[in-house]
Design a protein around this motif. Structure first.
Motif, PDB file in Angstrom:
ATOM      1  N   SER A  86      -1.597   2.515   9.573  1.00  0.00           N
ATOM      2  CA  SER A  86      -1.899   2.165   8.193  1.00  0.00           C
ATOM      3  C   SER A  86      -2.002   3.407   7.316  1.00  0.00           C
ATOM      4  O   SER A  86      -1.487   3.428   6.180  1.00  0.00           O
ATOM      5  N   GLU A  87      -2.656   4.457   7.810  1.00  0.00           N
ATOM      6  CA  GLU A  87      -2.812   5.686   7.039  1.00  0.00           C
ATOM      7  C   GLU A  87      -1.453   6.348   6.788  1.00  0.00           C
ATOM      8  O   GLU A  87      -1.203   6.871   5.693  1.00  0.00           O
ATOM      9  N   GLN A  89       1.463   4.806   6.648  1.00  0.00           N
ATOM     10  CA  GLN A  89       2.159   3.963   5.679  1.00  0.00           C
ATOM     11  C   GLN A  89       1.646   4.197   4.272  1.00  0.00           C
ATOM     12  O   GLN A  89       2.419   4.192   3.307  1.00  0.00           O
ATOM     13  N   ASN A  90       0.349   4.421   4.140  1.00  0.00           N
ATOM     14  CA  ASN A  90      -0.226   4.709   2.825  1.00  0.00           C
ATOM     15  C   ASN A  90       0.279   6.033   2.266  1.00  0.00           C
ATOM     16  O   ASN A  90       0.230   6.255   1.049  1.00  0.00           O
ATOM     17  N   LYS A  91       0.767   6.895   3.137  1.00  0.00           N
ATOM     18  CA  LYS A  91       1.314   8.180   2.721  1.00  0.00           C
ATOM     19  C   LYS A  91       2.841   8.128   2.629  1.00  0.00           C
ATOM     20  O   LYS A  91       3.514   9.161   2.677  1.00  0.00           O
ATOM     21  N   SER A  92       3.377   6.919   2.519  1.00  0.00           N
ATOM     22  CA  SER A  92       4.828   6.697   2.356  1.00  0.00           C
ATOM     23  C   SER A  92       5.633   7.127   3.576  1.00  0.00           C
ATOM     24  O   SER A  92       6.791   7.520   3.459  1.00  0.00           O
ATOM     25  N   ARG A 199      -7.378   8.958   9.604  1.00  0.00           N
ATOM     26  CA  ARG A 199      -6.927   9.578   8.361  1.00  0.00           C
ATOM     27  C   ARG A 199      -6.702  11.082   8.549  1.00  0.00           C
ATOM     28  O   ARG A 199      -5.719  11.650   8.041  1.00  0.00           O
TER      29      ARG A 199
END
Length: 217
Positions: A86-87, A89-92, A199
């Motif tokens: 998830s982390e 993906q949040n960072k593209s 993270r």
């Protein structure tokens, strides 16, 4: 004819020196692939479980109900894997969790790791989650493999502590691509703590991607 044994001895010595020099050369290390990976596959990190028999549990702690170590380890490992994906993906970063037995992509990065702890001799060993097993804190060792290289050897390893002796976690600090990072987690870590660690790991991975230069066209 008398000089023949001398020539043979000299030739043998020369061959021996060449062979010794070849053995002395350090093994080639996998080089980091350039650019952002097509995908990052995250496998479940390794965490051992320790347990005692039901009878021992009743005798030693008859009034204390504790979570089964296997269930506890499974929850921790799964939360770290899903949080790390998830982390990223949040960072593209295109990322996915790679389950045991699933087909591995031909290209991309494979992220794997293990939980370690320091024993009484100040050496690293595989961490164990159980009833009164080992230290209370764990270090997380992360290794990254380039799936397109055809090698299972990691090009990046981080999360180890070189001050802990010659245990499994310290040997890998000989790798020239070790990142200066260390992750410590309590065996009683909350969900918030696990997500925070995920993270931090994602930050190091993305930083490594940015430093590796543009992907060749």
């Amino acid at each position: 004819m008398r000089k023949l044994p001398i020539y043979l001895a000299a030739a043998s010595l020369f061959i021996f020196i060449l062979a010794a020099a070849a053995c002395a050369q350090p093994a080639a290390k996998p080089s980091p692939p350039p650019g952002m990976p097509e995908i990052v596959c995250v496998t479940d990190f390794e965490l051992d479980t320790g347990d005692i028999t039901q009878q021992e549990r009743l005798v030693r702690r008859p009034r204390v109900v504790r979570e089964d170590p296997r269930a506890k380890a499974g929850k921790l490992v799964e939360l770290l894997s899903t949080s790390l994906v998830s982390e990223l993906q949040n960072k593209s970063v295109r990322a996915m969790r790679l389950y045991p037995g699933a087909r591995t992509p031909e290209r991309g990065w494979l992220v794997k790791g293990q939980f370690m702890e320091v024993d009484e001799g100040n050496r690293m060993k595989r961490a164990i989650v159980g009833f009164g097993a080992g230290a209370t804190d764990m270090q997380i060792e992360v290794a990254v493999v380039d799936l397109g290289s055809g090698s299972n050897e990691p090009f990046l390893i981080f999360g180890t502590d070189s001050k802990t002796g010659k245990g499994p976690g310290a040997v890998v600090t000989m790798n020239p691509y070790v990142a200066a990072a260390k992750f410590v987690m309590s065996k009683k870590a909350s969900e918030k703590d696990v997500r925070k660690t995920a993270r931090q790991i994602a930050d190091v991975l993305v930083k490594s991607m940015q430093q590796s230069g543009p992907r060749p066209k």
